[in-house]
Design a protein around this motif. Structure first.
Motif, PDB file in Angstrom:
ATOM      1  N   THR A   1     -36.617 -12.705 -38.555  1.00  0.00           N
ATOM      2  CA  THR A   1     -36.724 -12.091 -37.235  1.00  0.00           C
ATOM      3  C   THR A   1     -35.551 -11.152 -36.984  1.00  0.00           C
ATOM      4  O   THR A   1     -34.398 -11.590 -36.962  1.00  0.00           O
ATOM      5  N   SER A   2     -35.852  -9.880 -36.789  1.00  0.00           N
ATOM      6  CA  SER A   2     -34.805  -8.905 -36.488  1.00  0.00           C
ATOM      7  C   SER A   2     -34.414  -9.017 -35.022  1.00  0.00           C
ATOM      8  O   SER A   2     -35.274  -9.068 -34.143  1.00  0.00           O
ATOM      9  N   GLY A   3     -33.113  -9.029 -34.780  1.00  0.00           N
ATOM     10  CA  GLY A   3     -32.605  -9.023 -33.414  1.00  0.00           C
ATOM     11  C   GLY A   3     -32.299  -7.625 -32.936  1.00  0.00           C
ATOM     12  O   GLY A   3     -32.007  -7.410 -31.774  1.00  0.00           O
ATOM     13  N   GLY A   4     -32.324  -6.669 -33.860  1.00  0.00           N
ATOM     14  CA  GLY A   4     -31.994  -5.286 -33.528  1.00  0.00           C
ATOM     15  C   GLY A   4     -30.673  -4.892 -34.139  1.00  0.00           C
ATOM     16  O   GLY A   4     -30.220  -5.491 -35.127  1.00  0.00           O
ATOM     17  N   GLN A   5     -30.057  -3.886 -33.544  1.00  0.00           N
ATOM     18  CA  GLN A   5     -28.780  -3.400 -34.068  1.00  0.00           C
ATOM     19  C   GLN A   5     -27.886  -2.948 -32.930  1.00  0.00           C
ATOM     20  O   GLN A   5     -28.341  -2.669 -31.835  1.00  0.00           O
ATOM     21  N   THR A   6     -26.600  -2.875 -33.245  1.00  0.00           N
ATOM     22  CA  THR A   6     -25.618  -2.381 -32.281  1.00  0.00           C
ATOM     23  C   THR A   6     -25.692  -0.860 -32.227  1.00  0.00           C
ATOM     24  O   THR A   6     -26.318  -0.226 -33.080  1.00  0.00           O
ATOM     25  N   GLU A   7     -25.003  -0.278 -31.284  1.00  0.00           N
ATOM     26  CA  GLU A   7     -24.810   1.160 -31.269  1.00  0.00           C
ATOM     27  C   GLU A   7     -23.754   1.488 -32.334  1.00  0.00           C
ATOM     28  O   GLU A   7     -22.992   0.609 -32.718  1.00  0.00           O
ATOM     29  N   PHE A   8     -23.729   2.718 -32.821  1.00  0.00           N
ATOM     30  CA  PHE A   8     -22.695   3.051 -33.802  1.00  0.00           C
ATOM     31  C   PHE A   8     -21.449   3.526 -33.080  1.00  0.00           C
ATOM     32  O   PHE A   8     -21.499   4.040 -31.966  1.00  0.00           O
ATOM     33  N   ARG A   9     -20.300   3.317 -33.713  1.00  0.00           N
ATOM     34  CA  ARG A   9     -19.002   3.728 -33.166  1.00  0.00           C
ATOM     35  C   ARG A   9     -18.450   4.857 -34.035  1.00  0.00           C
ATOM     36  O   ARG A   9     -18.164   4.643 -35.219  1.00  0.00           O
ATOM     37  N   ARG A  10     -18.310   6.016 -33.456  1.00  0.00           N
ATOM     38  CA  ARG A  10     -17.873   7.192 -34.207  1.00  0.00           C
ATOM     39  C   ARG A  10     -16.416   7.073 -34.655  1.00  0.00           C
ATOM     40  O   ARG A  10     -15.539   6.719 -33.872  1.00  0.00           O
ATOM     41  N   ASP A  11     -16.189   7.354 -35.954  1.00  0.00           N
ATOM     42  CA  ASP A  11     -14.847   7.416 -36.548  1.00  0.00           C
ATOM     43  C   ASP A  11     -13.986   6.213 -36.184  1.00  0.00           C
ATOM     44  O   ASP A  11     -12.886   6.349 -35.647  1.00  0.00           O
ATOM     45  N   ASN A  12     -14.462   5.029 -36.518  1.00  0.00           N
ATOM     46  CA  ASN A  12     -13.744   3.822 -36.116  1.00  0.00           C
ATOM     47  C   ASN A  12     -13.803   2.769 -37.224  1.00  0.00           C
ATOM     48  O   ASN A  12     -14.857   2.196 -37.492  1.00  0.00           O
ATOM     49  N   ALA A  13     -12.679   2.510 -37.858  1.00  0.00           N
ATOM     50  CA  ALA A  13     -12.611   1.528 -38.943  1.00  0.00           C
ATOM     51  C   ALA A  13     -12.469   0.098 -38.419  1.00  0.00           C
ATOM     52  O   ALA A  13     -12.666  -0.854 -39.164  1.00  0.00           O
ATOM     53  N   SER A  14     -12.157  -0.048 -37.136  1.00  0.00           N
ATOM     54  CA  SER A  14     -12.006  -1.382 -36.530  1.00  0.00           C
ATOM     55  C   SER A  14     -12.720  -1.420 -35.174  1.00  0.00           C
ATOM     56  O   SER A  14     -12.095  -1.556 -34.122  1.00  0.00           O
ATOM     57  N   PRO A  15     -14.052  -1.295 -35.198  1.00  0.00           N
ATOM     58  CA  PRO A  15     -14.813  -1.191 -33.951  1.00  0.00           C
ATOM     59  C   PRO A  15     -15.108  -2.548 -33.313  1.00  0.00           C
ATOM     60  O   PRO A  15     -14.990  -3.598 -33.950  1.00  0.00           O
ATOM     61  N   SER A  16     -15.503  -2.488 -32.051  1.00  0.00           N
ATOM     62  CA  SER A  16     -16.092  -3.648 -31.379  1.00  0.00           C
ATOM     63  C   SER A  16     -17.363  -3.157 -30.708  1.00  0.00           C
ATOM     64  O   SER A  16     -17.486  -1.988 -30.348  1.00  0.00           O
ATOM     65  N   TRP A  17     -18.325  -4.079 -30.571  1.00  0.00           N
ATOM     66  CA  TRP A  17     -19.618  -3.745 -29.995  1.00  0.00           C
ATOM     67  C   TRP A  17     -19.910  -4.700 -28.852  1.00  0.00           C
ATOM     68  O   TRP A  17     -19.606  -5.885 -28.922  1.00  0.00           O
TER      69      TRP A  17
END
Length: 130
Positions: A58-74
């Motif tokens: 079951t897919s839960g979906g995906q986060t939004e992408f974070r531009r130019d970020n090696a240590s992102p949070s969602w």
């Protein structure tokens, strides 16, 4: 007679509290996703990362992408009402590109009862979640 009035008040209070519970999201909730030390392209550019989440098939979906970020949070949260203990929780970390998204790593964990903070080590980098 006063005992019955108090009993009705207690019953009413219990019913009001029960109506506020969200039983649909009681199975598995994934939140607090963040990553560290992700890599971008071979030219040294930071990635534009996002995460796809599954419980078993079951897919839960995906986060939004974070531009130019090696240590992102969602901020995304994922709910799996039919996911239970011992089901497979799967995370895929991707780098968004114009033509073809690059796969940065996959992490799989068995669902356990309770609330946990956990991490997955990618090559390189790490993904953290609750």
């Amino acid at each position: 007679m006063a005992v019955f009035d108090r009993l009705r008040l207690v019953t009413l209070a219990v019913l009001m509290l029960a109506s506020q519970l969200d039983f649909a999201s009681a199975a598995v909730r994934v939140y607090g996703l963040h990553a560290s030390s992700l890599t971008g392209d071979p030219f040294g550019n930071d990635p534009d990362p996002y995460v796809k989440v599954w419980c078993d098939s079951t897919s839960g979906g995906q986060t939004e992408f974070r531009r130019d970020n090696a240590s992102p949070s969602w901020s995304a949260e994922f709910y799996f009402p039919n996911c239970k203990a011992n089901d497979l929780l799967k995370f895929e970390v991707w780098d968004k590109d114009l033509n073809y998204d690059d796969h940065l790593g996959t992490c799989e964990r068995r669902v356990q009862r309770g609330t946990f903070s956990d991490s997955c080590h990618l090559q390189p980098g790490a993904l953290y979640y609750k």
